[in-house]
Design an enzyme around this catalytic site. Structure first.
Site, short mmCIF file in Angstrom:
data_model
loop_
_atom_site.label_atom_id
_atom_site.label_comp_id
_atom_site.label_asym_id
_atom_site.label_seq_id
_atom_site.Cartn_x
_atom_site.Cartn_y
_atom_site.Cartn_z
N HIS A 123 45.97 17.67 21.04
CA HIS A 123 44.57 17.43 20.62
C HIS A 123 43.92 18.67 19.98
O HIS A 123 42.84 18.56 19.41
CB HIS A 123 43.71 17.01 21.82
N HIS A 162 47.79 9.03 24.01
CA HIS A 162 46.62 9.37 23.18
C HIS A 162 47.07 9.80 21.79
O HIS A 162 48.13 10.41 21.65
CB HIS A 162 45.83 10.51 23.83
N ASP A 243 52.01 9.63 29.56
CA ASP A 243 50.86 8.89 30.08
C ASP A 243 50.77 7.45 29.55
O ASP A 243 49.82 6.74 29.87
CB ASP A 243 49.54 9.65 29.82
ZN ZN Z 1 47.72 11.91 26.58
#
Ligand code: ZN
Length: 311
Positions: A123, A162, A243
């Site tokens: 990120h 993500h 995840d």
């Molecule tokens: Zn993640």
């Protein structure tokens, strides 16, 4: 020729505060499980020339990060990205782990490698810490391959649940890097719809609805492999977040631990065909400790069995 695990105790000193999901136990859980496997080579991250960071992040950002590490207590870089006194060495070792892994593969010390470190990186943008990430470890690795080893075609496969907005940001206009991400969508961080393709068609986003299970995911993963085959990478890097597991508390994809073995195996077959099996992987997310340890183990098992028969 074996598989190496690159890790450092400094990962355990990056304190993110009580109740934070990105906690030191994550790395301990992965390591404890991998220690049962006697076939692995264990290495520590190297110290590296800081100029390597400047290719990926701006000098201003790097200076700000360096100044942010407190002598005591915690400092927030964004709403959920926190640093403590131990974070300075941990962030440098997280970057150093992927540099060590790449050097080891290049020097033929080992065939491939998995970096079990934290903080994660995908990120983190050129000049922004975000989503538990400070330096974008995998992006630094890709730039190191380009600048130090003169590779021209690096593929980054990001299977964290993500979207890796940071990695996409850093390579949006770089035709030497193909970035492929499978992720839950719509979801944090908000980016990653399939219209975001990069300036050289060098980004493939595969958004998946909450609730997506193994069967649908593996069908979607065929698009990853197809894109990879068209690109013919000289090197493959994994942003290995676990995840997307069904037990993960932060997301709603429904993968099993075994799925991480399956996608790694399929990717390595491709790596053998196009780049002599050169694969380096680094830990991103994964917040249920049992699911994380088991999934990372499956991923590493596939890395160990790199002599897949190419059909
Ligand atoms: Zn993640």
């Amino acid at each position: 020729m074996k598989t190496a695990i690159i890790t450092s105790d400094t990962s355990l000193n990056h304190n993110t505060g009580v109740g934070h999901p990105e906690k030191p136990d994550r790395v301990s859980a992965v390591i404890e499980n991998l220690k049962k496997n006697k076939k692995l080579i264990w290495k520590k991250p190297v110290k590296f020339n800081k100029n390597i960071l400047n290719i990926t992040h701006t000098s201003e950002y790097i200076n700000n990060v360096e100044k942010s590490f407190p002598n005591e207590g915690l400092v927030f870089l964004d709403g959920d990205t926190i640093v403590s006194p131990g974070s300075k060495d941990a962030t440098l070792d997280a970057v150093g782990s992927i540099i060590s892994a790449i050097d080891g593969v290049e020097n033929k010390e080992f065939k491939n490698a998995f970096c079990a470190v934290r903080p994660p990186g995908h990120h983190a943008e050129k000049e922004k810490a975000m989503g538990f990430c400070i330096y974008n470890n995998v992006a630094v690795g890709a730039n190191y391959l380009i600048n130090n080893y003169k590779y021209k075609k690096i593929a980054i496969i990001d299977f964290d649940v993500h979207h890796g907005n940071g990695t996409q940001d850093i390579f949006f206009n770089n035709d030497k890097v193909l970035y492929i991400s499978t992720h839950q969508y719509p979801f944090y961080p908000g980016s990653g719809d399939n219209s975001q393709k990069g300036l050289h068609n060098n980004i493939l986003n595969i958004p998946l609805q909450a609730g997506t299970g193994s069967r649908e995911y593996l069908i979607a993963y065929e698009y990853v492999l197809k894109k990879l085959k068209n690109f013919k990478p000289e090197y493959i890097l994994f942003s290995a977040g676990f995840d997307a597991h069904k037990d993960d508390p932060l997301a709603q994809l429904q993968l099993t631990s075994k799925d991480f073995y399956e996608i790694t195996k399929r990717t390595i077959k491709c790596a053998q065909k196009y780049c002599g099996g050169k694969v380096v992987s680094i830990l991103e997310g994964g917040y249920d400790l049992n699911a994380l340890a088991e999934s990372a183990d499956e991923h590493v098992n596939a890395l160990l069995e790199f002599n897949w028969i190419i059909k």
